[in-house]
Scaffold this motif. Structure first.
Motif, mmCIF file in Angstrom:
data_model
loop_
_atom_site.group_PDB
_atom_site.id
_atom_site.type_symbol
_atom_site.label_atom_id
_atom_site.label_comp_id
_atom_site.label_asym_id
_atom_site.label_seq_id
_atom_site.Cartn_x
_atom_site.Cartn_y
_atom_site.Cartn_z
ATOM 1 N N LYS A 1 19.370 24.747 29.838
ATOM 2 C CA LYS A 1 18.933 25.987 30.467
ATOM 3 C C LYS A 1 18.974 25.890 31.985
ATOM 4 O O LYS A 1 19.480 26.785 32.671
ATOM 5 C CB LYS A 1 17.525 26.342 30.005
ATOM 6 C CG LYS A 1 16.994 27.645 30.576
ATOM 7 C CD LYS A 1 15.617 27.975 30.021
ATOM 8 C CE LYS A 1 15.096 29.296 30.574
ATOM 9 N NZ LYS A 1 13.751 29.625 30.026
ATOM 10 N N SER B 1 25.001 23.306 23.088
ATOM 11 C CA SER B 1 24.538 23.842 24.379
ATOM 12 C C SER B 1 24.722 22.814 25.482
ATOM 13 O O SER B 1 25.083 23.155 26.612
ATOM 14 C CB SER B 1 23.061 24.246 24.276
ATOM 15 O OG SER B 1 22.883 25.292 23.345
ATOM 16 N N SER C 1 18.476 19.444 30.448
ATOM 17 C CA SER C 1 18.161 20.818 30.050
ATOM 18 C C SER C 1 19.414 21.663 30.148
ATOM 19 O O SER C 1 19.993 21.794 31.230
ATOM 20 C CB SER C 1 17.054 21.410 30.934
ATOM 21 O OG SER C 1 16.939 22.811 30.707
ATOM 22 N N ASP D 1 13.310 21.520 29.493
ATOM 23 C CA ASP D 1 12.588 22.670 30.040
ATOM 24 C C ASP D 1 11.430 23.113 29.143
ATOM 25 O O ASP D 1 10.611 23.941 29.544
ATOM 26 C CB ASP D 1 13.550 23.842 30.239
ATOM 27 C CG ASP D 1 14.328 24.179 28.981
ATOM 28 O OD1 ASP D 1 13.978 25.147 28.289
ATOM 29 O OD2 ASP D 1 15.286 23.445 28.686
ATOM 30 N N LYS D 2 11.346 22.527 27.935
ATOM 31 C CA LYS D 2 10.291 22.899 26.999
ATOM 32 C C LYS D 2 9.023 22.057 27.166
ATOM 33 O O LYS D 2 8.007 22.339 26.517
ATOM 34 C CB LYS D 2 10.795 22.736 25.558
ATOM 35 C CG LYS D 2 12.068 23.504 25.235
ATOM 36 C CD LYS D 2 11.851 24.996 25.216
ATOM 37 C CE LYS D 2 13.108 25.717 24.737
ATOM 38 N NZ LYS D 2 12.938 27.194 24.732
ATOM 39 N N THR E 1 17.170 16.064 25.305
ATOM 40 C CA THR E 1 17.487 17.433 25.675
ATOM 41 C C THR E 1 16.287 18.361 25.484
ATOM 42 O O THR E 1 15.249 17.962 24.974
ATOM 43 C CB THR E 1 18.693 17.945 24.863
ATOM 44 O OG1 THR E 1 19.170 19.161 25.423
ATOM 45 C CG2 THR E 1 18.315 18.162 23.412
ATOM 46 N N LYS E 2 16.458 19.622 25.932
ATOM 47 C CA LYS E 2 15.409 20.648 25.907
ATOM 48 C C LYS E 2 14.239 20.257 26.810
ATOM 49 O O LYS E 2 13.073 20.525 26.496
ATOM 50 C CB LYS E 2 14.950 20.916 24.475
ATOM 51 C CG LYS E 2 16.096 21.359 23.559
ATOM 52 C CD LYS E 2 15.619 21.765 22.186
ATOM 53 C CE LYS E 2 16.802 22.194 21.326
ATOM 54 N NZ LYS E 2 16.391 22.643 19.979
ATOM 55 N N ASP F 1 15.956 15.529 20.670
ATOM 56 C CA ASP F 1 15.038 16.567 21.136
ATOM 57 C C ASP F 1 13.828 15.891 21.783
ATOM 58 O O ASP F 1 13.112 15.134 21.122
ATOM 59 C CB ASP F 1 14.600 17.433 19.950
ATOM 60 C CG ASP F 1 13.821 18.674 20.372
ATOM 61 O OD1 ASP F 1 13.080 18.607 21.389
ATOM 62 O OD2 ASP F 1 13.925 19.706 19.677
ATOM 63 N N ARG G 1 11.036 16.895 22.526
ATOM 64 C CA ARG G 1 9.743 17.270 21.961
ATOM 65 C C ARG G 1 9.405 16.466 20.715
ATOM 66 O O ARG G 1 8.234 16.315 20.367
ATOM 67 C CB ARG G 1 9.728 18.761 21.618
ATOM 68 C CG ARG G 1 9.959 19.679 22.816
ATOM 69 C CD ARG G 1 10.202 21.106 22.363
ATOM 70 N NE ARG G 1 11.401 21.211 21.535
ATOM 71 C CZ ARG G 1 11.825 22.353 20.990
ATOM 72 N NH1 ARG G 1 11.141 23.474 21.206
ATOM 73 N NH2 ARG G 1 12.913 22.378 20.250
ATOM 74 N N GLY H 1 20.577 20.890 19.995
ATOM 75 C CA GLY H 1 21.093 21.442 21.245
ATOM 76 C C GLY H 1 22.366 20.775 21.713
ATOM 77 O O GLY H 1 22.691 20.806 22.904
#
Length: 217
Positions: free
Chosen positions: A199, A60, A197, A167-168, A164-165, A136, A138, A57
Motif C-alpha cells: 500500500k 500485490s 507494504s 501498514d496493518k 508484508t502488510k 503476513d 500480523r 499479498g
C-alpha cells in the motif's frame, strides 16, 4: 564484454536506478504460466521466485515492486492458482510467482500436484538466485512457512524473508515480529526479515537491494 557479463551489468544498473532514483522498470511483461517443468521458459537470465501462503499479498507485492497494478493477478479465490507464472523485467530478469499454499479449501490431490511442480522447479532451475518467502506480519510464520524455509535451507537455496502488510500494524509490533523470527531461526543463519507494504511502498528499495545481492552473490 562477454554477453552474459553485459547482461549482468545492465541488470545491476537497472536495479540501482530502481533503488536510488526510484525509477520503475520500463519493460515488464508476462511470459508464461507453467503447469509442468517442460513449460518453464529458457534459463537464460537470473531468476527470483516468490513464495507464500494463499492470500498473503504475494501478487500485490510483485505488482508494487515493478510498478504495475495488474501484472500479477490478484485472485478472488485464494489457493486456486495452479501454475508457476513467469514475468520478464527489462529482458534481463525473470520473476517467478509460485502457487500459494496452505489454503484449506483445496483438495489434497491438488496440493500434492502443486507440491510436485514447485519442488521440481526449486530443485532443477539452474538460474534461480533466491526465493522471496512472504509472510503476513500480523500472523508470523506458520507451519507451512517453517516447513518451506527449512526445505530451502536444506537445499541451500538463498531465501529472503519479507513480512508484508506492514501498514496493518504499528512500528513497534512490526519490530517485535522481526525480532521473533530472528530468534526463531537463529540457528539457520537467516538474514534480517524485510518489512514491506504494498500500500505505501515501504521496503521496496530494500527488497530490490536484496535481489541485487542475490544476483551478484
Amino acid at each position: 564484454m562477454p554477453y552474459a557479463l553485459c547482461r549482468l551489468f545492465c541488470l545491476t544498473h537497472l536495479i540501482k536506478q530502481s533503488i536510488c532514483k526510484r525509477r520503475m522498470p520500463q519493460e515488464v511483461s508476462f511470459v508464461t504460466s507453467a503447469f509442468q517443468s517442460e513449460q518453464f521458459p529458457p534459463a537464460d537470465r537470473p531468476e527470483i521466485a516468490f513464495a507464500g501462503r494463499s492470500n498473503v499479498g504475494k501478487s500485490s507485492l510483485i505488482n508494487k515492486l515493478v510498478g504495475r497494478k495488474n501484472l500479477a493477478r490478484i485472485s478472488a479465490r485464494p489457493g486456486r492458482t495452479r501454475s508457476i507464472n513467469f514475468f520478464s523485467v527489462e529482458n534481463f530478469l525473470y520473476l517467478a510467482d509460485l502457487p500459494g499454499y496452505g489454503y484449506a479449501a483445496v483438495s489434497q490431490k491438488m496440493r500434492q500436484s502443486w507440491k510436485r511442480l514447485v519442488e521440481a522447479y526449486l530443485t532443477t532451475r539452474p538460474n534461480l538466485k533466491a526465493v522471496v518467502l512472504i509472510i503476513d506480519i500480523r500472523r508470523g510464520p506458520e507451519g507451512a512457512d517453517i516447513e518451506l524455509l527449512n526445505w530451502l535451507r536444506a537445499y541451500e537455496i538463498r531465501t529472503v524473508i519479507v513480512l508484508t502488510k506492514a501498514d496493518k500494524v504499528s512500528r513497534g509490533r512490526a519490530k517485535q515480529r522481526v525480532d521473533l523470527i530472528l530468534q526463531q531461526f537463529a540457528e539457520g543463519g537467516v538474514d534480517r526479515p524485510l518489512i514491506f507494504s504494498a500500500k505505501t511502498g515501504q521496503g521496496k528499495s530494500e527488497l530490490w537491494s536484496r535481489i541485487q545481492e542475490a544476483i551478484e552473490g
